[in-house]
Design a protein around this motif. Structure first.
Motif, mmCIF file in Angstrom:
data_model
loop_
_atom_site.group_PDB
_atom_site.id
_atom_site.type_symbol
_atom_site.label_atom_id
_atom_site.label_comp_id
_atom_site.label_asym_id
_atom_site.label_seq_id
_atom_site.Cartn_x
_atom_site.Cartn_y
_atom_site.Cartn_z
ATOM 1 N N GLN A 256 0.809 -1.205 0.000
ATOM 2 C CA GLN A 256 0.000 0.000 0.000
ATOM 3 C C GLN A 256 0.854 1.271 0.000
ATOM 4 N N ALA A 264 -6.747 2.212 -1.699
ATOM 5 C CA ALA A 264 -7.819 3.204 -1.736
ATOM 6 C C ALA A 264 -7.417 4.503 -1.044
ATOM 7 N N GLY A 265 -6.591 4.397 0.003
ATOM 8 C CA GLY A 265 -6.205 5.585 0.757
ATOM 9 C C GLY A 265 -5.511 6.637 -0.079
ATOM 10 N N THR A 441 -7.395 1.943 5.245
ATOM 11 C CA THR A 441 -8.054 3.065 4.574
ATOM 12 C C THR A 441 -8.997 3.800 5.508
ATOM 13 N N TYR A 444 -6.967 5.779 8.008
ATOM 14 C CA TYR A 444 -6.362 6.963 7.390
ATOM 15 C C TYR A 444 -7.384 8.075 7.183
#
Length: 559
Positions: A256, A264-265, A441, A444
């Motif tokens: 990630q 996605a973040g 996500t 975050y």
């Protein structure tokens, strides 16, 4: 396959086809795509968890989902003319959708996020009961439900928009890559480089996770893809079960952090900061390489604890000769993003490139059934991820509506006395607590809307503030007692999940160092020369520190 299985397969494929069309063409208004996304993932989640025992409740939830979704989409054009006036239908159907979002999040992602969303919803109405800076005058139920349900700032806000476009397209890209054999190729390729060394099996886990993570953007998916191959080989080489699982967990967590697909973040970050995604992936290259090199160095210093593993090199070489074309979609997605094209455009044409490369160069051609399987796989994965969007939308909508973000920032500034390392410590502590029950996500996004303004107030750039929080939120995958990636790796290795998490944290501890580098060095905003010099110095320092640690450890054992 039973009737429920066929129904789900149809739902997954139809869902994927619609959002593939919507993402590429852009012909649908935001309220349509976001409304159908929230309604669609909720509908699928309810069907997936449907049982004979609770069938009546599930049918009611399905009707609530359909009614509230249809009303939002059809009534949305009239909401502007009502100038914020909330009527009875808005309240009733809004409460239905809020209930559905909280319940489907509970079913798919556990109780934690649902309870947080429920608390934030109650905070809107009961904020007057809280003392001090966190208190507010209190909002009516109508205003709260109206904002969260009938606007594009709550349930159907930016997170729903990002998930239904950027995230969906990259999840589909990952599904197509697996279908065409790219996942297997990128998992076994590292043995060409590391196969001869004693710690080759562990090093290959790091390289494979970097390669696969660059296109999956998911730590757990990374573990399940590369770990099933690398963990047994590490155990065969002499690594203990928990340590093999820990190395894979730490390496997969970097998935990630590694461009071009950073989960996605990163797409949410682009939306919240207004910084182009191409800029985010460029500044992320150096920190991501530092992360993987740090793990690689730690493994390299364990030579005496492992042995060489016999590997059929000819099989791997043959694999590369027949699978070089898997680099084509990876190179295309990186090139298109750097050239400034939108993530949706880049991912769509990379998907087309992956399919074309398979049909032209691969000996094992895919067919229509394989493509349908990929669409089903994508629909299944995005439905799991997407059920968090509605609950997160409730949280973000509350922050907008009550000004909670500014209040939370003031608390952080006050508690830390404005000292940046202390601010990072408090955010890391909050991230650790949130990470016990939330995905990376989700953690975050919540911290970004609450804590990022505090860093900006102290002179940190907007992108720098969000990168700090993005890095700290990665500990959700590795920090016990809840560490999703560690649990996945431990399951493959047959190891204790908590022991795996503790060991993984040892390998991944640089996630707490990079935020300091972002604040005090030009790691993400310097010139190319400055970044190269800084990265080289950091790698040297990492090597020296680990070397000294090993020397001290050996002396203590022999003393």
């Amino acid at each position: 396959m039973n009737n429920k299985g066929w129904l789900l397969r149809i739902c997954y494929i139809a869902f994927s086809l619609f959002f593939l069309t919507a993402g590429k063409s852009g012909i649908f208004a935001p309220q349509i795509t976001r409304g159908l996304f929230i309604g669609g993932v909720s509908f699928i989640a309810i069907i997936e968890s449907m049982t004979d025992r609770n069938r009546a409740v599930d049918v009611v939830l399905l009707l609530m989902t359909a009614a509230s979704t249809a009303y939002f989409i059809l009534e949305y054009p009239n909401l502007g003319s009502r100038a914020g006036i909330v009527n009875g239908f808005d309240k009733v159907l809004g409460m239905m959708m809020i209930t559905v979002c909280i319940e489907t999040s509970r079913r798919k992602n556990g109780l934690t996020l649902s309870l947080i969303a429920l608390f934030f919803f109650a905070y809107n109405i009961g904020g007057g009961l809280l003392p001090g800076i966190l208190g507010h005058g209190g909002l009516s139920l109508g205003r709260t439900v109206g904002f969260l349900y009938t606007s594009l700032f709550g349930i159907y806000g930016s997170v729903a928009g990002i998930f239904s476009t950027y995230v969906f397209m990259f999840v589909l890209f990952g599904a197509v890559l697996r279908m065409t054999g790219g996942a297997e190729f990128f998992t076994q390729l590292p043995y060409l480089v590391t196969g001869k060394s004693k710690t080759g099996s562990a090093k290959s886990a790091v390289i494979a996770s970097a390669l696969m993570g660059s296109v999956t953007g998911s730590a757990v998916a990374n573990v399940m893809t590369t770990g099933t191959f690398t963990i047994p080989l590490m155990k065969k080489a002499g690594f203990e079960s928990h340590e093999a699982a820990a190395i894979e967990t730490a390496a997969s967590t970097g998935g990630q952090l590694m461009p071009p697909v950073m989960g996605a973040g990163a797409f949410v970050m682009a939306e919240l900061t207004g910084v182009p995604y191409s800029r985010i992936i460029l500044v992320s290259v150096a920190p991501a390489l530092l992360y993987f090199i740090s793990i690689y160095i730690m493994i390299d210093m364990k030579k005496e604890r492992s042995s060489r593993v016999g590997i059929d090199r000819k099989q791997v070489v043959d694999l590369v000769k027949g699978g070089w074309h898997h680099f084509i979609p990876l190179a295309m997605i990186f090139f298109l993003l750097i050239k400034g094209h939108s993530p949706v455009f880049a991912s769509f044409w990379s998907i087309m490139a992956a399919i074309a490369a398979n049909l032209i160069f691969s000996r094992e051609k895919i067919g229509l059934r394989n493509i349908m399987d990929s669409l089903e796989d994508c629909g299944k994965n995005i439905a799991f991820i997407g059920t968090t969007a509605g609950a997160i939308g409730i949280i973000i909508g509350t922050v907008y509506l009550t000004g909670l973000g500014f209040k939370f920032s003031s608390l952080i500034l006050g508690a830390s006395m404005g000292i940046l390392p202390l601010m990072i410590f408090f955010v890391a502590l909050a991230s650790y607590v949130l990470g016990m029950g939330l995905t990376v996500t989700s953690s975050y996004i919540i911290l970004a809307v609450l804590a990022a303004p505090a860093f900006v107030d102290k002179g940190v750039s907007v992108l720098g503030a969000h990168m700090i929080i993005f890095w700290l939120s990665q500990d959700a995958n590795i920090t016990p007692p809840v560490c999703l990636a560690a649990y996945a790796a431990a399951g493959i290795a047959g190891a204790n999940p908590l022991r795996t998490g503790v060991a993984a944290l040892k390998y991944a501890k640089i996630i707490y160092v990079v935020p300091l580098l972002i604040v005090y060095t030009p790691l993400i905003d310097g010139s190319p020369v400055e970044i190269i010099i800084l990265s080289s110095a950091s790698i040297l320092l990492i090597f020296v520190v680990h070397k000294l640690y090993n020397i001290i450890k050996i002396k203590r054992k022999t003393a």
